[in-house]
Design a protein around this motif. Structure first.
Motif, short mmCIF file in Angstrom:
data_model
loop_
_atom_site.label_atom_id
_atom_site.label_comp_id
_atom_site.label_asym_id
_atom_site.label_seq_id
_atom_site.Cartn_x
_atom_site.Cartn_y
_atom_site.Cartn_z
N ALA A 246 0.83 -1.21 0.00
CA ALA A 246 0.00 0.00 0.00
C ALA A 246 0.87 1.26 0.00
O ALA A 246 0.52 2.26 -0.64
CB ALA A 246 -0.93 0.00 1.21
N VAL A 247 2.00 1.22 0.71
CA VAL A 247 2.91 2.37 0.75
C VAL A 247 3.49 2.63 -0.65
O VAL A 247 3.59 3.79 -1.09
CB VAL A 247 4.05 2.13 1.76
N VAL A 248 3.86 1.55 -1.35
CA VAL A 248 4.40 1.69 -2.71
C VAL A 248 3.36 2.31 -3.64
O VAL A 248 3.65 3.25 -4.40
CB VAL A 248 4.85 0.32 -3.26
N ILE A 249 2.12 1.81 -3.56
CA ILE A 249 1.03 2.35 -4.40
C ILE A 249 0.78 3.82 -4.06
O ILE A 249 0.55 4.66 -4.94
CB ILE A 249 -0.25 1.53 -4.22
N ALA A 250 0.81 4.14 -2.76
CA ALA A 250 0.62 5.53 -2.34
C ALA A 250 1.68 6.43 -2.95
O ALA A 250 1.38 7.57 -3.37
CB ALA A 250 0.66 5.62 -0.81
N GLY A 251 2.91 5.94 -3.03
CA GLY A 251 3.98 6.71 -3.66
C GLY A 251 3.71 6.98 -5.13
O GLY A 251 3.96 8.09 -5.63
N VAL A 252 3.15 5.97 -5.82
CA VAL A 252 2.78 6.15 -7.23
C VAL A 252 1.70 7.22 -7.36
O VAL A 252 1.76 8.09 -8.24
CB VAL A 252 2.30 4.81 -7.84
N PHE A 253 0.70 7.15 -6.47
CA PHE A 253 -0.37 8.17 -6.47
C PHE A 253 0.21 9.57 -6.30
O PHE A 253 -0.21 10.52 -6.96
CB PHE A 253 -1.37 7.89 -5.35
N GLN A 254 1.19 9.70 -5.39
CA GLN A 254 1.77 11.02 -5.13
C GLN A 254 2.52 11.56 -6.35
O GLN A 254 2.46 12.76 -6.64
CB GLN A 254 2.72 10.94 -3.92
N ILE A 255 3.23 10.68 -7.04
CA ILE A 255 3.93 11.11 -8.26
C ILE A 255 2.93 11.58 -9.30
O ILE A 255 3.13 12.61 -9.97
CB ILE A 255 4.81 9.97 -8.82
N ILE A 256 1.82 10.85 -9.42
CA ILE A 256 0.76 11.24 -10.36
C ILE A 256 0.21 12.62 -9.98
O ILE A 256 -0.01 13.49 -10.84
CB ILE A 256 -0.37 10.20 -10.39
N LEU A 257 -0.01 12.84 -8.67
CA LEU A 257 -0.50 14.13 -8.20
C LEU A 257 0.48 15.25 -8.56
O LEU A 257 0.09 16.35 -8.96
CB LEU A 257 -0.73 14.10 -6.69
N GLY A 258 1.77 14.95 -8.41
CA GLY A 258 2.78 15.95 -8.75
C GLY A 258 2.81 16.27 -10.22
O GLY A 258 2.89 17.43 -10.63
N VAL A 259 2.71 15.22 -11.06
CA VAL A 259 2.70 15.41 -12.52
C VAL A 259 1.46 16.19 -12.96
O VAL A 259 1.53 17.03 -13.87
CB VAL A 259 2.76 14.04 -13.24
N LEU A 260 0.34 15.93 -12.28
CA LEU A 260 -0.91 16.64 -12.60
C LEU A 260 -0.96 18.03 -11.98
O LEU A 260 -1.99 18.70 -12.03
CB LEU A 260 -2.12 15.82 -12.13
N LYS A 261 0.14 18.43 -11.33
CA LYS A 261 0.25 19.76 -10.70
C LYS A 261 -0.82 19.97 -9.63
O LYS A 261 -1.49 21.01 -9.59
CB LYS A 261 0.20 20.87 -11.76
#
Length: 525
Positions: free
Chosen positions: A85-100
């Motif tokens: 779940a922590v790994v997936i959360a990290g992916v979500f955060q990168i997506i949030l960053g890319v989406l500004k």
């Protein structure tokens, strides 16, 4: 980055001293292996530090996520599932960053954020009580809600029989030292800021364990000590790391937990970024979208090797700033110092009493739930304290996500209510027209949306016969289609009552209110 070693190296040592006990303490509060807290501190310092453009922020395990981690591990039933779940959360955060999505923090009311922190503080305090008393067995802090009073008495009798005098003593002494250190000594000399009270009580706890005989009633049992794996060689050290189990990816629960971690970790990071940028003497501005990418990368790596979720942390960041750091090198070096400590000093770490960490966490919990802060919120009025207390209650009784949702729901209701009330300003005056008795002037707000339908309908329903209604849109820049329909319907349906409806804008008066849609569209375009 390497031009200011004279300032960054001393700052990194201070941050290391602050971070070491907190990494262990937050892992303890999270119900996770203590080694995982150190891993996340190392990754937060080195990996996030390298990618982030914050020159003063320091990342690592955060108290704000302890409640989520505790419930998630229990819910998933396996620490390896939680790491996924922590790994997936990290992916979500990168997506949030890319989406500004770095502005996400601005959409949470301060009352809900403060309620979230206070609720977390209360739970951290409650969860430390067994450790304060030296009780190893887990017990339900809400056990008093059980209907069977006999079982309650039996449970607490068992707790009382397992109380450790030594654990209570070391907790009380640690609390007194930390408080005295912060309130008195740190204000007298800078040297006391270099060696924080939390680190001092850790060393005193180790000395206490070594000096007090195991046979003494004041001793600390081995079960009440930190337990970090000790490796005799490099291959054993590598084997200590835990890796995620992705076989649970088909479960909806893990995706909900991952999303929760991503949102809360991102929110806590963005709030910390805002605070640290204000504290930075050079007033440098951290790119928030880049920070989300950095935090996401850190969480992916932390999850892959057995660490806790990572955020930028205000305690470590402020210690970094107070130590006069110049660049982000100080945060990176503190991560390397943590790495060196688990390689070279694991046996020393295993002499730290858990009750010392509990004392540190009690102080952390109290700071999150300061009575003075609550008093300030109450003084700000019900629009602030109602969402605050609803959030706190929801977190303590249910869970973090439900508590935040409840607080946001109440906050949204208040916004709708205030929008309902503030759609217009109305006053009545005697009409100069002999055929009309009254003139009602309604000054419309800057934006008039469907939220304001009820308020406008209420005022229009009070209009008397033989009167003039003037709807002034001098300050209005947007009018919802629903409002236009209401005005048109009112103008058409009140002609038999000898009511004249006018629309005015910047001194120009439109008498054909039955064409409100066309008129308003032209003056607010």
């Amino acid at each position: 980055m390497f031009k200011h070693l004279k300032r960054d190296i001393p700052a990194s040592i201070v941050v290391f001293f602050v971070a070491l006990p907190l990494c262990l303490g937050i892992a303890l509060a999270s119900g996770a292996p203590l080694f995982s807290g150190l891993i996340s501190g190392i990754v937060g310092g080195i990996v996030v530090g390298i990618i982030s453009k914050s020159q003063v922020g320091v990342s690592g395990p955060a108290a704000g996520l302890a409640v989520i981690v505790l419930s998630a591990i229990a819910s998933l039933g396996k620490f390896e599932y939680f790491l996924a779940a922590v790994v997936i959360a990290g992916v979500f955060q990168i997506i949030l960053g890319v989406l500004k999505a770095g502005v996400i923090g601005y959409f949470f009311p301060n009352s809900v954020i403060k309620g979230m922190l206070a609720g977390i503080g209360i739970i951290i305090i409650i969860k430390q009580l067994p450790i304060v008393f030296g009780i190893n067995e887990e017990f339900d802090y809400l056990i008093f809600t059980e209907a069977n009073s006999t079982s309650v008495v039996r449970e607490y009798s068992q707790i009382l029989n397992n109380i450790s005098i030594g654990a209570i003593l070391i907790t009380l002494v640690s609390l007194l030292i930390i408080i005295f250190w912060e309130k008195v000594l740190e204000k007298k000399s800078k040297i006391f800021k270099v060696f924080p009270g939390s680190l001092v009580v850790v060393f005193l706890g180790i000395i206490y364990k070594l000096l007090v005989p195991q046979t003494s009633v004041l001793s600390i049992s081995d079960q009440n000590l930190v337990e970090v794996p000790v490796a005799s060689n490099f291959s054993e050290f590598i084997s200590q790391f835990t890796f995620p189990d992705f076989s649970i990816l088909g479960s909806l629960e893990i995706w909900v937990i991952a999303f929760t971690i991503a949102v809360v970790a991102s929110l806590e990071t963005l709030l910390s970024v805002e605070a640290t940028d204000k504290l930075d003497p050079e007033k440098r501005v951290t790119p928030t979208n880049r920070e989300l990418v950095a935090q996401g990368t850190g969480n992916i790596i932390s999850g892959f090797i057995g660490g806790l979720p990572i955020t930028q942390v205000i305690v470590r960041s402020s210690a970094n700033i107070q130590s006069n750091n110049k660049t982000k090198l100080s945060g990176i070096l503190h991560g390397f110092l943590l790495l060196i400590s688990i390689i070279a000093l694991p046996k020393l770490l295993n002499l730290i009493p858990l009750s010392v960490l509990a004392a540190i966490l009690l102080v952390v919990g109290f700071k999150l739930t300061k009575p003075s802060s609550i008093k300030t919120i109450v003084k700000q009025g019900m629009y602030q304290y109602v969402p605050f207390f609803v959030t706190v209650l929801g977190i303590v009784v249910f869970d973090l996500l439900k508590g935040i949702g409840m607080g946001l729901g109440i906050g949204l209701l208040f916004v709708l209510y205030k929008s309902y009330k503030n759609s217009h300003f109305l006053h009545k005056e005697e009409s100069e027209n002999k055929d009309k008795v009254h003139k009602t002037v309604i000054n419309m707000a800057e934006e008039v949306t469907f939220f304001n339908k009820g308020a406008l309908l209420r005022e229009l329903s009070k209009i008397e016969e033989n009167s003039i209604v003037e709807l002034k849109f001098d300050k209005t820049v947007f009018v919802d289609m629903d409002i236009m329909d209401i005005i048109e319907d009112f103008a058409e349906n009140t002609t038999h009552n000898n009511v004249e409806v006018k629309i005015s804008f910047n001194g120009k008066i439109y008498n054909e209110a039955s064409n409100a849609r066309k008129i308003l569209a032209s003056i607010t375009k």
